[in-house]
Design an enzyme around this catalytic site. Structure first.
Site, PDB file in Angstrom:
ATOM      1  N   GLY A  72       0.796  -1.213   0.000  1.00  0.00           N
ATOM      2  CA  GLY A  72       0.000   0.000   0.000  1.00  0.00           C
ATOM      3  C   GLY A  72       0.832   1.268   0.000  1.00  0.00           C
ATOM      4  O   GLY A  72       0.487   2.256  -0.661  1.00  0.00           O
ATOM      5  N   THR A  73       1.931   1.257   0.740  1.00  0.00           N
ATOM      6  CA  THR A  73       2.764   2.460   0.824  1.00  0.00           C
ATOM      7  C   THR A  73       3.339   2.832  -0.528  1.00  0.00           C
ATOM      8  O   THR A  73       3.273   3.991  -0.965  1.00  0.00           O
ATOM      9  CB  THR A  73       3.890   2.257   1.848  1.00  0.00           C
ATOM     10  OG1 THR A  73       3.316   2.106   3.147  1.00  0.00           O
ATOM     11  CG2 THR A  73       4.841   3.452   1.857  1.00  0.00           C
ATOM     12  N   GLN A 180      -7.747  -0.655   3.402  1.00  0.00           N
ATOM     13  CA  GLN A 180      -8.614  -1.279   4.412  1.00  0.00           C
ATOM     14  C   GLN A 180      -9.911  -1.818   3.827  1.00  0.00           C
ATOM     15  O   GLN A 180     -10.522  -2.730   4.394  1.00  0.00           O
ATOM     16  CB  GLN A 180      -8.940  -0.274   5.525  1.00  0.00           C
ATOM     17  CG  GLN A 180      -7.782   0.031   6.448  1.00  0.00           C
ATOM     18  CD  GLN A 180      -7.297  -1.172   7.240  1.00  0.00           C
ATOM     19  OE1 GLN A 180      -8.036  -2.132   7.467  1.00  0.00           O
ATOM     20  NE2 GLN A 180      -6.056  -1.136   7.673  1.00  0.00           N
ATOM     21  N   SER A 200      -3.181  -3.412  -0.546  1.00  0.00           N
ATOM     22  CA  SER A 200      -2.101  -4.193   0.062  1.00  0.00           C
ATOM     23  C   SER A 200      -2.617  -5.595   0.356  1.00  0.00           C
ATOM     24  O   SER A 200      -3.690  -5.758   0.944  1.00  0.00           O
ATOM     25  CB  SER A 200      -1.625  -3.517   1.355  1.00  0.00           C
ATOM     26  OG  SER A 200      -0.424  -4.101   1.810  1.00  0.00           O
ATOM     27  N   HIS A 202      -1.651  -7.970   2.431  1.00  0.00           N
ATOM     28  CA  HIS A 202      -1.655  -8.532   3.783  1.00  0.00           C
ATOM     29  C   HIS A 202      -2.865  -8.100   4.608  1.00  0.00           C
ATOM     30  O   HIS A 202      -3.054  -8.574   5.733  1.00  0.00           O
ATOM     31  CB  HIS A 202      -0.352  -8.182   4.522  1.00  0.00           C
ATOM     32  CG  HIS A 202      -0.249  -6.772   4.989  1.00  0.00           C
ATOM     33  ND1 HIS A 202      -0.400  -6.425   6.310  1.00  0.00           N
ATOM     34  CD2 HIS A 202       0.014  -5.629   4.332  1.00  0.00           C
ATOM     35  CE1 HIS A 202      -0.236  -5.124   6.450  1.00  0.00           C
ATOM     36  NE2 HIS A 202       0.017  -4.615   5.265  1.00  0.00           N
ATOM     37  N   CYS A 327       1.166   1.324  11.970  1.00  0.00           N
ATOM     38  CA  CYS A 327       2.344   1.956  11.377  1.00  0.00           C
ATOM     39  C   CYS A 327       2.883   3.096  12.238  1.00  0.00           C
ATOM     40  O   CYS A 327       4.005   3.546  12.051  1.00  0.00           O
ATOM     41  CB  CYS A 327       2.002   2.479   9.987  1.00  0.00           C
ATOM     42  SG  CYS A 327       1.407   1.188   8.872  1.00  0.00           S
TER      43      CYS A 327
END
Length: 384
Positions: A72-73, A180, A200, A202, A327
């Site tokens: 995602g980042t 999310q 993302s 995970h 995070c």
């Protein structure tokens, strides 16, 4: 001691089916997907099939609109930074919200240091933006609007369809951080007029260090990472084919029972809230709890109890929860999300916990959480 994991917004355990898929791939499909040999062609086939599964899951027009990233980042950074650099001659104004993930806020701060202007939309006490404020903020030189689909701390859902309609009538591109929401909500980039979307793996029982960026055909963003010509020259680096196959399997699992999972999460949240009420605990829900929020996340304000003390006691009893984003959990800074919603002086900022449920949580686990949390809070308040 029984251990209970109720921090699925931070990360999720990998599904057994994902592990099985990845293990099989690591044993038998180890070729470089860019190689011309039979080993490379086999890896390319798996890569292409996985990309197709993922493209279909968001109603992308073309499989080639999916660019695999490290998560995602990277997806957020690529969308924001490369849009800013590509369109800098058209304008240097960007719009986002005050409650975005740091993977959005920090690139925005960097761009401000480079002469770009960023407007941060406020949110109400439910964590929702005002569409009129968005309309008023849009300008001729606005090149990007970045608004998350669902908040990772309080679960608030933004009116993505309405935002897409508004932005589509301007010169700006519309990016949404879907980390999310992906795998939980139904996502349709065509219907919602989304130009860029970040995810993302995970967060939906897939592998870590993997995600994708949806890039609407025709945007032609330049590669963020320079090197080889992988991902149609849009993201250098040899593709992690086993992990990508695992990601596709996680997407298939999520797609198969998405509705049932949403109902399960809502029921677990309801059980938690009603159980704490039955125990006489003095608390309030942060944000909405009417079914319009992300179903897996609930943020609770426990009046007069510091978050760190509650988390420590839960952890000593084998229960994982969170005070906010994983995070930034090691930071002494208060939650920027709760601060934006309630103000920096609100006790909610330092007295709230986030519980986030996943595929493998049970009602029995929620009962244990209620038991431990209630005893802890009563003991804290009795000791005063």
């Amino acid at each position: 001691m029984e251990r209970i994991y109720a921090d699925n917004a931070g990360t999720t355990p990998m599904a057994a089916e994902v592990i099985e898929t990845m293990t099989e791939m690591m044993k038998n499909v180890f070729g470089n997907a860019s190689a011309v040999s039979s080993f490379g062609r086999e890896a390319r086939r798996v890569l292409d099939e996985s990309r197709h599964v993922i493209a279909e899951s968001i109603n992308a027009k073309s499989d080639n609109e999916i660019v695999f990233t490290s998560g995602g980042t990277e997806s957020d950074n690529t969308a924001i930074m490369q849009t800013a650099f590509l369109r800098r001659n058209e304008g240097r104004h960007i719009i986002t919200t005050a409650i975005e993930h740091e993977a959005v806020l920090k690139p925005m701060a960097f761009l401000e240091s480079q002469g770009y202007e960023v407007t941060y939309l406020s949110v109400d006490e439910n964590g929702i933006i005002d569409l009129n404020e968005l309309k008023d903020a849009l300008r001729d030189d606005t090149i990007l609007v970045s608004v998350m689909m669902g908040n990772n701390e309080v679960g608030s859902r933004q009116p993505i369809h309405e935002i897409g309609e508004i932005v589509s009538e301007s010169n700006a591109w519309f990016h949404t951080d879907c980390v999310q929401a992906y795998g939980i909500l139904d996502v349709d980039v065509q219907k919602d007029k989304i130009d860029l979307l970040s995810t993302s793996a995970h967060k939906l029982n897939g592998p870590k260090f993997l995600g994708f960026l949806y890039e609407r055909e025709g945007l032609n963003l330049k590669a963020y990472l320079r090197g080889g010509d992988q991902e149609l020259k849009r993201r250098a680096g040899t593709e992690n084919v086993p992990a990508i196959a695992g990601f596709a399997k996680a997407v298939e699992l999520a797609s198969a029972d998405k509705k049932e999972l949403r109902e399960k999460f809502q029921n677990l949240k309801k059980k938690l809230v009603e159980g704490l009420e039955h125990q006489g605990i003095d608390f309030e829900i942060n944000g909405l709890h009417d079914g319009s929020e992300l179903p897996q996340i609930v943020s609770l304000w426990f009046k007069g109890c510091q978050s760190d003390a509650l988390l420590t006691n839960l952890d000593l009893n084998g229960i994982a929860a969170s005070a906010g984003s994983a995070c930034t959990a090691g930071s002494l800074e208060p939650s920027h999300v709760l601060t934006a919603m309630y103000g920096k002086d609100s006790p909610k900022v330092s007295e709230s916990l986030r519980f986030s449920f996943g595929r493998y949580n049970t009602e029995e686990e929620v009962e244990r959480i209620i038991e431990v949390l209630s005893k802890t809070i009563k003991r804290i308040k009795k000791g005063r």
